[in-house]
Design an enzyme around this catalytic site. Structure first.
Site, PDB file in Angstrom:
ATOM      1  CB  SER A  18      16.830  -4.307 -12.876  1.00 47.14           C
ATOM      2  OG  SER A  18      16.434  -5.563 -13.390  1.00 47.14           O
ATOM      3  CB  SER A  20      16.238  -8.715 -14.889  1.00 47.60           C
ATOM      4  OG  SER A  20      14.990  -8.644 -14.256  1.00 47.60           O
ATOM      5  CB  THR A  65      10.576  -3.705 -14.814  1.00 46.83           C
ATOM      6  OG1 THR A  65      10.125  -3.651 -13.464  1.00 46.83           O
ATOM      7  CG2 THR A  65      11.747  -2.776 -15.010  1.00 46.83           C
ATOM      8  CE  LYS A  69       5.971  -5.409 -14.775  1.00 52.98           C
ATOM      9  NZ  LYS A  69       5.677  -6.282 -13.629  1.00 52.98           N
ATOM     10  N   GLY A 130      -4.097  -4.852  -3.022  1.00 54.53           N
ATOM     11  CA  GLY A 130      -3.514  -4.065  -4.112  1.00 54.53           C
ATOM     12  C   GLY A 130      -4.306  -4.277  -5.387  1.00 54.53           C
ATOM     13  N   GLY A 132      -2.975  -2.646  -8.472  1.00 57.84           N
ATOM     14  CA  GLY A 132      -2.128  -2.068  -9.528  1.00 57.84           C
ATOM     15  C   GLY A 132      -1.743  -3.149 -10.520  1.00 57.84           C
ATOM     16  CE1 TYR A 225      11.512  -7.972  -6.353  1.00 57.71           C
ATOM     17  CE2 TYR A 225      13.702  -7.133  -5.815  1.00 57.71           C
ATOM     18  CZ  TYR A 225      12.664  -7.283  -6.717  1.00 57.71           C
ATOM     19  OH  TYR A 225      12.772  -6.747  -7.955  1.00 57.71           O
TER      20      TYR A 225
HETATM   21  P1  NDP Z   1       1.369   0.011  -9.137  1.00 62.08           P
HETATM   22  O1  NDP Z   1       1.927   1.374  -9.003  1.00 62.08           O
HETATM   23  O2  NDP Z   1       0.707  -0.397 -10.402  1.00 62.08           O
HETATM   24  O3  NDP Z   1       0.268  -0.216  -7.954  1.00 62.08           O
HETATM   25  C1  NDP Z   1       0.557   0.162  -6.649  1.00 62.08           C
HETATM   26  C2  NDP Z   1      -0.481  -0.431  -5.693  1.00 62.08           C
HETATM   27  O4  NDP Z   1      -0.039  -0.159  -4.353  1.00 62.08           O
HETATM   28  C3  NDP Z   1      -1.879   0.152  -5.825  1.00 62.08           C
HETATM   29  O5  NDP Z   1      -2.808  -0.853  -5.516  1.00 62.08           O
HETATM   30  C4  NDP Z   1      -1.866   1.250  -4.760  1.00 62.08           C
HETATM   31  O6  NDP Z   1      -3.134   1.582  -4.241  1.00 62.08           O
HETATM   32  C5  NDP Z   1      -1.076   0.563  -3.669  1.00 62.08           C
HETATM   33  N1  NDP Z   1      -0.450   1.514  -2.747  1.00 62.08           N
HETATM   34  C6  NDP Z   1       0.571   2.362  -3.013  1.00 62.08           C
HETATM   35  N2  NDP Z   1       0.879   3.081  -1.899  1.00 62.08           N
HETATM   36  C7  NDP Z   1       0.020   2.666  -0.924  1.00 62.08           C
HETATM   37  C8  NDP Z   1      -0.173   3.027   0.443  1.00 62.08           C
HETATM   38  N3  NDP Z   1       0.589   3.961   1.015  1.00 62.08           N
HETATM   39  N4  NDP Z   1      -1.128   2.391   1.136  1.00 62.08           N
HETATM   40  C9  NDP Z   1      -1.907   1.455   0.563  1.00 62.08           C
HETATM   41  N5  NDP Z   1      -1.780   1.070  -0.735  1.00 62.08           N
HETATM   42  C10 NDP Z   1      -0.832   1.676  -1.458  1.00 62.08           C
HETATM   43  O7  NDP Z   1       2.566  -0.974  -8.747  1.00 62.08           O
HETATM   44  P2  NDP Z   1       2.691  -2.511  -9.140  1.00 62.08           P
HETATM   45  O8  NDP Z   1       1.360  -3.130  -8.958  1.00 62.08           O
HETATM   46  O9  NDP Z   1       3.340  -2.667 -10.439  1.00 62.08           O
HETATM   47  O10 NDP Z   1       3.736  -3.043  -8.045  1.00 62.08           O
HETATM   48  C11 NDP Z   1       3.355  -3.268  -6.703  1.00 62.08           C
HETATM   49  C12 NDP Z   1       4.490  -3.917  -5.940  1.00 62.08           C
HETATM   50  O11 NDP Z   1       4.744  -5.232  -6.413  1.00 62.08           O
HETATM   51  C13 NDP Z   1       5.812  -3.171  -6.039  1.00 62.08           C
HETATM   52  O12 NDP Z   1       6.377  -3.098  -4.749  1.00 62.08           O
HETATM   53  C14 NDP Z   1       6.662  -4.028  -6.943  1.00 62.08           C
HETATM   54  O13 NDP Z   1       8.037  -3.936  -6.636  1.00 62.08           O
HETATM   55  C15 NDP Z   1       6.130  -5.415  -6.603  1.00 62.08           C
HETATM   56  N6  NDP Z   1       6.331  -6.381  -7.697  1.00 62.08           N
HETATM   57  C16 NDP Z   1       7.103  -7.490  -7.455  1.00 62.08           C
HETATM   58  C17 NDP Z   1       7.307  -8.414  -8.428  1.00 62.08           C
HETATM   59  C18 NDP Z   1       8.148  -9.619  -8.133  1.00 62.08           C
HETATM   60  O14 NDP Z   1       8.532 -10.321  -9.099  1.00 62.08           O
HETATM   61  N7  NDP Z   1       8.440  -9.922  -6.900  1.00 62.08           N
HETATM   62  C19 NDP Z   1       6.720  -8.284  -9.781  1.00 62.08           C
HETATM   63  C20 NDP Z   1       5.904  -7.095  -9.931  1.00 62.08           C
HETATM   64  C21 NDP Z   1       5.746  -6.189  -8.913  1.00 62.08           C
HETATM   65  P3  NDP Z   1      -4.056   2.697  -4.962  1.00 62.08           P
HETATM   66  O15 NDP Z   1      -4.718   1.983  -6.095  1.00 62.08           O
HETATM   67  O16 NDP Z   1      -4.973   3.122  -3.905  1.00 62.08           O
HETATM   68  O17 NDP Z   1      -3.141   3.792  -5.431  1.00 62.08           O
END
Ligand code: NDP
Length: 277
Positions: A18, A20, A65, A69, A130, A132, A225
């Site tokens: 992190s 942060s 994080t 969440k 995405g 998630g 990042y």
């Molecule tokens: P989640 O685990 O909640 O969601 C993951 C997402 O990625 C889902 O939509 C999943 O699809 C998809 N995914 C994972 N693997 C694959 C793959 N091989 N091919 C296609 N899709 C895939 O994670 P978060 O949403 O919390 O985080 C997502 C990203 O955002 C992370 O990399 C995190 O570091 C980044 N992030 C950056 C922030 C910033 O401040 N810059 C803040 C928050 C997050 P499926 O639903 O099909 O499983």
């Protein structure tokens, strides 16, 4: 009178990576505030206990994080509007025995796009990949900017459909066309802004997005990042402008800092510093 030092933390698992603590230390230094801010590793099954222990240690606030969440949302006794929309919390404010849950990810993304990267979202066509926590956390903030269209896509399309249904009424109120489309059925025309909110890059996986969604006038934004992802490589090969998510990280932290201290920190120097490192 001696100023009392306030205590803050970021809670996650894993947490060693992190940035942060570094970001909040830089903001506090610039604001002349005396704080400490530590990274706390919570066991996966003991998030609530970890928070309660920190509260007894007189913590004033915390960032939350991965992967906590959603649990943080359940734990909060009241929620900001953005936290309610995302059903996820990334910032706690501990106040008079209350745990107030906020979500600053959406504000962080939109500020990075609009203020740092100078992309006005109003009237634009946006593709969000995405479904998630990160994607869900930013949708309301994007809708508020009244883009022309927001298209959601995801490997598991059912999740995009669920979000689309949930946000449908808000999209209508902002006059935004909100769609959910399978990756394989994405239109062969470009979007103004393409945002990767997946964690696919963690395993260097490809998203199977058609090249046609990119254009030399579009911005491809990866929330990830620290490395050049396959998504950004593909965008660059189509001559699109690109950005990683470091600016979003700093801007969401700046909003949390504002919630806790009522001071808006300058973010540009911190973004530049983190990029350099
Ligand atoms: P989640 O685990 O909640 O969601 C993951 C997402 O990625 C889902 O939509 C999943 O699809 C998809 N995914 C994972 N693997 C694959 C793959 N091989 N091919 C296609 N899709 C895939 O994670 P978060 O949403 O919390 O985080 C997502 C990203 O955002 C992370 O990399 C995190 O570091 C980044 N992030 C950056 C922030 C910033 O401040 N810059 C803040 C928050 C997050 P499926 O639903 O099909 O499983």
């Amino acid at each position: 009178m001696t100023e009392l030092k306030k205590h803050f933390a970021v809670i996650g698992n894993p947490i060693r990576h992190s940035l942060s603590p570094q970001i909040h230390a830089a903001f506090a230094k610039e604001a002349g505030l005396l704080i400490d801010y530590e990274a706390v590793l919570s066991p996966l099954d003991q998030f609530k206990q970890t928070v309660r222990t920190l509260i007894t240690q007189k913590l004033s606030g915390a960032n939350i994080t991965l992967p906590f969440k959603k649990e943080a949302y359940e734990l909060a006794s009241s929620h900001s509007n953005y936290a309610k929309m995302a059903e996820a919390v990334n910032t706690f404010e501990f106040k008079e025995g209350e745990i107030i849950g906020h979500n600053t990810d959406g504000i962080g993304l939109v500020r990075d796009l609009e203020q740092n990267l100078h992309v006005d979202l109003n009237g634009k066509k946006i593709l969000l990949i995405g479904a998630g926590g990160a994607a869900e956390g930013v949708i309301y903030s994007i809708l508020e900017k009244k883009p022309n269209e927001l298209t959601l896509t995801n490997r598991t399309i059912e999740k995009s459909n669920t979000i689309q249904n949930k946000m449908h009424a808000y999209a209508q109120s902002f006059d935004v066309s909100l769609n959910a489309i399978e990756i394989a059925k994405l239109p062969h025309h470009y979007f103004d802004v393409i945002i990767n909110a997946t964690s696919a890059s963690l395993n260097d996986a490809d998203l199977n997005i058609v090249d046609q969604v990119f254009h030399k006038s579009s911005l491809a934004y990866d929330m990830m990042y620290g490395k050049e992802t396959n998504f950004l490589k593909q965008a660059k090969s189509q001559a699109s402008q690109t950005s990683d998510g470091i600016g979003m990280l700093v801007e969401q932290a700046a909003e949390a800092f504002y919630i806790w201290h009522h001071i808006k920190p300058h973010t540009k120097t911190v973004i530049d510093l983190l990029r350099k490192n």
